[in-house]
Scaffold this active site. Structure first.
Site, PDB file in Angstrom:
ATOM      1  CG  HIS A  11      41.921  35.111  45.088  1.00 40.45           C
ATOM      2  ND1 HIS A  11      41.529  35.130  46.406  1.00 40.45           N
ATOM      3  CD2 HIS A  11      40.930  34.475  44.406  1.00 40.45           C
ATOM      4  CE1 HIS A  11      40.349  34.550  46.505  1.00 40.45           C
ATOM      5  NE2 HIS A  11      39.966  34.132  45.313  1.00 40.45           N
ATOM      6  CE  LYS A  15      45.654  33.678  38.537  1.00 39.55           C
ATOM      7  NZ  LYS A  15      44.603  34.219  39.379  1.00 39.55           N
ATOM      8  N   GLY A  38      41.615  27.898  36.066  1.00 42.71           N
ATOM      9  CA  GLY A  38      42.171  28.113  34.737  1.00 42.71           C
ATOM     10  C   GLY A  38      43.412  28.974  34.637  1.00 42.71           C
ATOM     11  CB  THR A  39      44.030  32.550  35.333  1.00 43.32           C
ATOM     12  OG1 THR A  39      42.718  32.791  34.828  1.00 43.32           O
ATOM     13  CG2 THR A  39      44.982  33.570  34.761  1.00 43.32           C
ATOM     14  CB  THR A  40      45.805  29.268  39.258  1.00 44.33           C
ATOM     15  OG1 THR A  40      45.141  30.366  39.866  1.00 44.33           O
ATOM     16  CG2 THR A  40      46.866  28.720  40.182  1.00 44.33           C
ATOM     17  N   GLY A  59      38.497  30.585  37.859  1.00 44.30           N
ATOM     18  CA  GLY A  59      37.729  30.631  39.108  1.00 44.30           C
ATOM     19  C   GLY A  59      36.380  31.327  38.970  1.00 44.30           C
ATOM     20  CG  ASP A  64      36.990  29.283  42.908  1.00 38.98           C
ATOM     21  OD1 ASP A  64      37.763  29.457  43.852  1.00 38.98           O
ATOM     22  OD2 ASP A  64      37.030  29.950  41.861  1.00 38.98           O
ATOM     23  CG  ASP A  84      43.943  39.675  47.324  1.00 36.87           C
ATOM     24  OD1 ASP A  84      44.217  40.184  48.427  1.00 36.87           O
ATOM     25  OD2 ASP A  84      43.716  40.343  46.298  1.00 36.87           O
ATOM     26  CG  HIS A  91      34.850  34.153  41.951  1.00 39.41           C
ATOM     27  ND1 HIS A  91      35.656  35.273  41.888  1.00 39.41           N
ATOM     28  CD2 HIS A  91      35.694  33.105  42.143  1.00 39.41           C
ATOM     29  CE1 HIS A  91      36.917  34.905  42.036  1.00 39.41           C
ATOM     30  NE2 HIS A  91      36.960  33.591  42.197  1.00 39.41           N
ATOM     31  CG  ASP A  94      31.464  30.680  42.541  1.00 40.57           C
ATOM     32  OD1 ASP A  94      30.535  31.415  42.896  1.00 40.57           O
ATOM     33  OD2 ASP A  94      31.513  30.145  41.429  1.00 40.57           O
ATOM     34  NE  ARG A 100      28.733  24.351  54.182  1.00 44.92           N
ATOM     35  CZ  ARG A 100      28.299  23.189  53.704  1.00 44.92           C
ATOM     36  NH1 ARG A 100      28.573  22.822  52.471  1.00 44.92           N
ATOM     37  NH2 ARG A 100      27.608  22.378  54.477  1.00 44.92           N
TER      38      ARG A 100
HETATM   39  O1  LIG Z   1      39.562  33.261  41.206  1.00 48.38           O
HETATM   40  C1  LIG Z   1      40.178  32.283  41.517  1.00 48.38           C
HETATM   41  C2  LIG Z   1      39.845  31.540  42.708  1.00 48.38           C
HETATM   42  O2  LIG Z   1      38.754  32.027  43.415  1.00 48.38           O
HETATM   43  C3  LIG Z   1      41.298  31.806  40.688  1.00 48.38           C
HETATM   44  O3  LIG Z   1      40.884  31.626  39.378  1.00 48.38           O
HETATM   45  P1  LIG Z   1      41.949  31.715  38.205  1.00 48.38           P
HETATM   46  O4  LIG Z   1      43.032  30.759  38.539  1.00 48.38           O
HETATM   47  O5  LIG Z   1      41.227  31.340  36.966  1.00 48.38           O
HETATM   48  O6  LIG Z   1      42.421  33.144  38.212  1.00 48.38           O
END
Ligand SMILES: O=C(CO)COP(=O)(O)O
Length: 144
Positions: A11, A15, A38-40, A59, A64, A84, A91, A94, A100
């Site tokens: 989150h 990061k 993606g962002t991670t 995510g 996710d 976090d 989301h 998700d 789960r």
């Molecule tokens: O939100 C996330 C996981 O729930 C992480 O997504 P990102 O890596 O795209 O920020």
């Protein structure tokens, strides 16, 4: 060395911690295959260009769920998801679905740094350990 498939998720507020954690364990992690939301994934690639990282969708845009699908297909050896717990996530459903499925399929799942430290330091991380596959026969054969 057997290459493990490691899914990385963090989150936003975590990061930087994930990047620091990867840096601290770079020797153990190098050579494995990484998929990330993606962002991670973008941040990890930027910080460690030599790691084999495939970023999926972000995510909240389905990343996710993509990792959840990989788990259901038996393609993930370890999920490192720095959660976090102090911020509401749009989301959240998700996130719940992903955690789960990791639980259901008996995939090692580190949701914080201390657990992740222990997982990569375990002798099981360096050998060809395979978690016991879950037996779904009684579920699949249930009478309806
Ligand atoms: O939100 C996330 C996981 O729930 C992480 O997504 P990102 O890596 O795209 O920020």
């Amino acid at each position: 060395m057997e290459r493990k498939c490691i899914a990385l998720v963090a989150h936003d507020a975590r990061k930087r911690d994930l990047i620091t954690w990867i840096g601290a364990h770079l020797r153990s992690l190098s050579g494995h295959i990484f998929y990330a939301t993606g962002t991670t994934g973008g941040r990890v690639k930027e910080a460690f260009p030599d790691l084999d990282v495939t970023p999926l969708k972000s995510g909240p845009l389905g990343g996710d769920q993509q990792i959840g699908a990989m788990i259901a297909e038996g393609r993930v050896d370890l999920l490192v998801f720095f959660v976090d717990p102090m911020t509401a996530q749009p989301h959240d459903v998700d996130v719940k679905a992903l955690t789960r499925l990791a639980t259901l399929y008996n995939v090692p799942f580190a949701c914080n740094e201390a657990t992740a430290d222990m997982v990569v330091s375990s002798p099981l991380f360096t050998d060809s350990y395979r978690p016991r596959p879950v037996d779904f026969r009684s579920y699949e054969g249930r009478q309806l």
